[in-house]
Design an enzyme around this catalytic site. Structure first.
Site, short mmCIF file in Angstrom:
data_model
loop_
_atom_site.label_atom_id
_atom_site.label_comp_id
_atom_site.label_asym_id
_atom_site.label_seq_id
_atom_site.Cartn_x
_atom_site.Cartn_y
_atom_site.Cartn_z
N HIS A 25 79.78 -9.13 -17.89
CA HIS A 25 80.77 -8.23 -17.30
C HIS A 25 80.32 -7.82 -15.89
CE1 HIS A 25 81.18 -7.94 -21.65
NE2 HIS A 25 82.41 -7.50 -21.48
N HIS A 65 78.52 -2.55 -21.59
CA HIS A 65 78.90 -3.93 -21.24
C HIS A 65 78.51 -4.23 -19.79
CE1 HIS A 65 82.36 -1.27 -20.40
NE2 HIS A 65 82.50 -2.00 -19.30
N HIS A 259 86.54 -8.10 -15.31
CA HIS A 259 85.97 -7.17 -16.28
C HIS A 259 84.94 -7.84 -17.16
CE1 HIS A 259 85.60 -4.86 -20.00
NE2 HIS A 259 85.98 -3.80 -19.32
N GLU A 410 81.39 14.45 -37.72
CA GLU A 410 80.36 13.65 -38.38
C GLU A 410 79.81 12.54 -37.49
OE1 GLU A 410 83.18 15.14 -41.62
OE2 GLU A 410 83.38 14.17 -39.65
N PHE A 436 81.81 11.17 -46.35
CA PHE A 436 82.13 11.23 -44.93
C PHE A 436 81.08 10.56 -44.05
CE2 PHE A 436 84.41 15.16 -46.54
CZ PHE A 436 85.55 14.43 -46.82
N HIS A 472 87.36 12.19 -51.93
CA HIS A 472 86.05 12.79 -51.69
C HIS A 472 84.95 12.17 -52.54
CE1 HIS A 472 88.33 15.66 -49.45
NE2 HIS A 472 87.32 16.51 -49.29
N ARG A 519 75.76 17.15 -56.57
CA ARG A 519 76.36 18.48 -56.64
C ARG A 519 75.97 19.15 -57.96
NH1 ARG A 519 82.69 19.85 -57.92
NH2 ARG A 519 82.63 22.08 -57.45
#
Length: 661
Positions: A25, A65, A259, A410, A436, A472, A519
């Protein structure tokens, strides 16, 4: 600026290297050459002869790049990167890979390529600088005092992670973070006005940043902007630089044609003429090298800092010693004895607690020994249980704390942690629900790729979280983490295994660790002294039979207790059964062949693996003739006990599965 020969040296090297490789690039390096020349020659505080000098400024090329930009800068300013290295751009085993890779090239601070993560790493570095300064600097003694500079492009700004990270950077008032946006209006598909029309200056002002707009080809404007940025000590600065991609190329500048592809031989000749660059391929005249070389100035800057540090050490010897220990990633002298004693004492604890609570207990025990432990959670601290009695939040006004409230971010959390780890001085950890980690996945991959000590705490580890339902409930996530090269993934079954997993993660300096906690409450498992020692090996025999085992039950986490109860029933039936707890397959696989054979003897082919995660992973341990009690679908919304029964995580099903073998 076409006659800025120092900037044109960057342009020439960039287009020559991309052309020789027939890949790369050239547009971004040619467009940002003027900005880079001002920053690196007039402002950047660095020592090419010691790329790891602790108080150096950090430079991050987020739009990775454009890697020939940073390679040209490193070569020209005197780093151990020769002209032959530039000629080997993008070739096998070269020091100049297609995107900047940490630990491949001296002077490259972080691996960049996945857009948006570089600027987010820079946010992490700036947080680390601000916090380390707040913890160690004293009146008249500023031993931590450096800037973090980052270049970024439209792609970085389009990626969602930049919104997460830059929002938090504004909230934390990171005054020593200065970003340069390459506003060239071009991406791979063409002119970005068809898909990117954000008012970027207004966006960053809304985040609480100091925003400046300049002509990215005007040396005077760029220099004035950097000077103005340094006066804003309570806000990060975004310098919006209007540039022309491929600057100097008569027929391709300002278009996407330059580019991500070589300019071509004829266009390079035309560019040399347009830039009045009358030199051959990879040829840099001596006066340009002399004007770029920063070895002498860099060595002087480091020596000046050494004198400052010596005065600091004289005034505050204990602080100076602690600073050096932390920067060198060394453990406290009493760490091994105290952490080992803590784990041994846990073996006598008979309390049934969730491993997420056991994890919090570990933090409570270990954090006072490790002031470098810097935690956080993505808006789930009451559920992840990542805070302890000594928690002090880092804020814009007081960065001396040990905890970050990341908010619901996150992905940014994972990449910010990478930046902190790269900076040195901290052992960072973050936390969210295991489900997550999907938002953070690429940040976790980058931790592993760069071999950084980044700790991820994942709670609510299975269908056992219950009523929140399949959105979840993680199923395939544990296997995904285990399949990531250089990622250690622990899923402990009780307080002891939880403590061992934390100790292992803290001590590991060559890669990241994912800690996966439940849990629901789990029963503590009895162990003798040898078993206690073997937990750290990632897998061990938890229960055995009087006669040589004919069946092996393999389990992790909450399912270990089921295997133990099934062992009792099967033993009563006259079967010789072994229970193997395998909390970390990654660490287990690094053990000797003899040890692994002692735990999982090849002669015992009848094996059943039990884990409330995707089943497919476990066939490597049970073989095609073994059985896996695992998940093959997503979960459901219901109380945990109903779900475990529905999906076969019961003693009855384990016993039936063994008997079916």
């Amino acid at each position: 600026m076409k006659n800025n020969r120092f900037a044109n040296a960057i342009r020439a090297l960039s287009m020559d290297a991309v052309q020789k490789a027939n890949s790369g690039h050239p547009g971004a390096p040619m467009g940002m050459a003027d900005i880079a020349e001002v920053l690196w020659r007039d402002f950047l505080n660095h020592n090419p002869t010691n790329p790891q000098w602790a108080d150096r400024d950090r430079f991050v090329l987020s739009n990775g790049h454009g890697s020939m930009l940073i390679y040209s800068l490193l070569h020209l300013s005197g780093y151990d990167l020769s002209i032959d290295d530039l000629k080997s751009f993008r070739q096998l085993h070269s020091k100049t890979p297609g995107h900047p890779e940490y630990d491949y090239t001296p002077g490259v601070e972080t691996t960049t390529g996945p857009l948006g993560q570089g600027v987010t790493n820079a946010v992490g570095m700036a947080i680390a600088e601000k916090s380390l300064a707040a913890q160690f600097n004293r009146e008249g003694h500023s031993i931590v005092d450096h800037y973090t500079y980052t270049f970024l492009g439209d792609g970085c700004l389009m990626e969602g992670i930049s919104h997460e990270a830059c929002s938090l950077a504004g909230t934390l008032g990171l005054g020593k973070l200065i970003a340069f946006w390459d506003d060239n209006g071009i991406s791979i598909d063409g002119e970005v006005e068809g898909w990117f029309t954000d008012d970027t200056p207004a966006r960053f002002e809304a985040y609480g940043w100091h925003v400046l707009e300049v002509n990215g080809h005007s040396r005077e404007e760029i220099k004035a902007a950097i000077e103005a940025a340094k006066t804003k000590t309570t806000k990060p600065t975004m310098i919006c630089c209007k540039t022309t991609i491929g600057f100097g190329s008569p027929n391709k500048q300002g278009t996407h044609d330059c580019h991500g592809a070589p300019l071509g031989t004829e266009e390079i000749l035309a560019t040399r003429k347009a830039l009045d660059w009358n030199y051959g391929d990879f040829e840099i005249p001596a006066d340009i090298y002399a004007g770029w070389d920063n070895k002498t100035n860099g060595q002087a800057a480091e020596k000046s800092w050494d004198k400052k540090f010596a005065a600091y050490a004289s005034a505050f010897p204990e602080l100076a010693s602690e600073y050096k220990r932390r920067i060198n990633s060394e453990m406290p002298s009493d760490w091994e004895a105290k952490s080992t004693l803590y784990i041994a004492d846990l073996q006598a604890d008979s309390a049934n607690i969730a491993t997420r609570k056991a994890s919090q207990n570990c933090i409570e025990a270990f954090a006072p020994m490790l002031p470098e432990l810097l935690g956080g959670s993505a808006d789930l601290a009451p559920s992840n249980l990542t805070m302890w009695s000594g928690t002090k939040a880092i804020t814009a006004d007081d960065a001396s704390g040990n905890y970050l409230h990341y908010g619901v971010r996150e992905f940014a959390m994972s990449a910010i942690i990478n930046g902190m780890a790269l900076h040195k001085g901290f052992v960072p950890y973050g936390a969210t629900f295991l489900m997550f980690m999907e938002y953070a996945r690429n940040g976790l991959r980058m931790s592993a790729l760069m071999k950084q000590r980044a700790i991820q705490v994942f709670t609510h580890d299975s269908i056992g979280l219950g009523e929140d339902g399949p959105t979840h409930q993680p199923v395939e996530q544990i296997a995904s983490l285990r399949l990531t090269p250089n990622m250690d993934t622990w899923r402990p079954c009780d307080s002891v295994e939880s403590a061992v997993s934390w100790k292992s993660a803290i001590e590991r300096t060559d890669g990241p660790t994912s800690l996966i906690f439940s849990r629901q409450n789990l029963k503590p498992q009895p162990r003798d002294e040898q078993q206690l020692a073997d937990v750290a090996k990632g897998g061990y025999v938890l229960l055995d039979s009087a006669a040589p085992a004919e069946i092996i039950l393999i389990a992790t986490g909450s399912e270990v207790q089921l295997a133990v109860e099934a062992h009792a029933e099967l033993t009563a039936q006259g079967k010789a059964v072994r229970v193997v707890s395998l909390p970390c397959t990654d660490v287990f696989e690094t053990q000797s062949t003899e040890y692994k054979e002692s735990v999982l003897p090849a002669a015992v082919a009848k094996r059943v693996a039990i884990e409330a995660g995707i089943a497919d992973f476990w066939y490597k341990y049970v073989g095609l003739n073994g059985k896996v009690i695992g998940m093959t679908t997503f979960g459901e919304s219901a109380p945990a006990d109903q779900l475990f029964e529905m999906f076969g995580f019961t003693v009855k099903n384990i016993v039936g599965t063994v008997n079916a073998l």
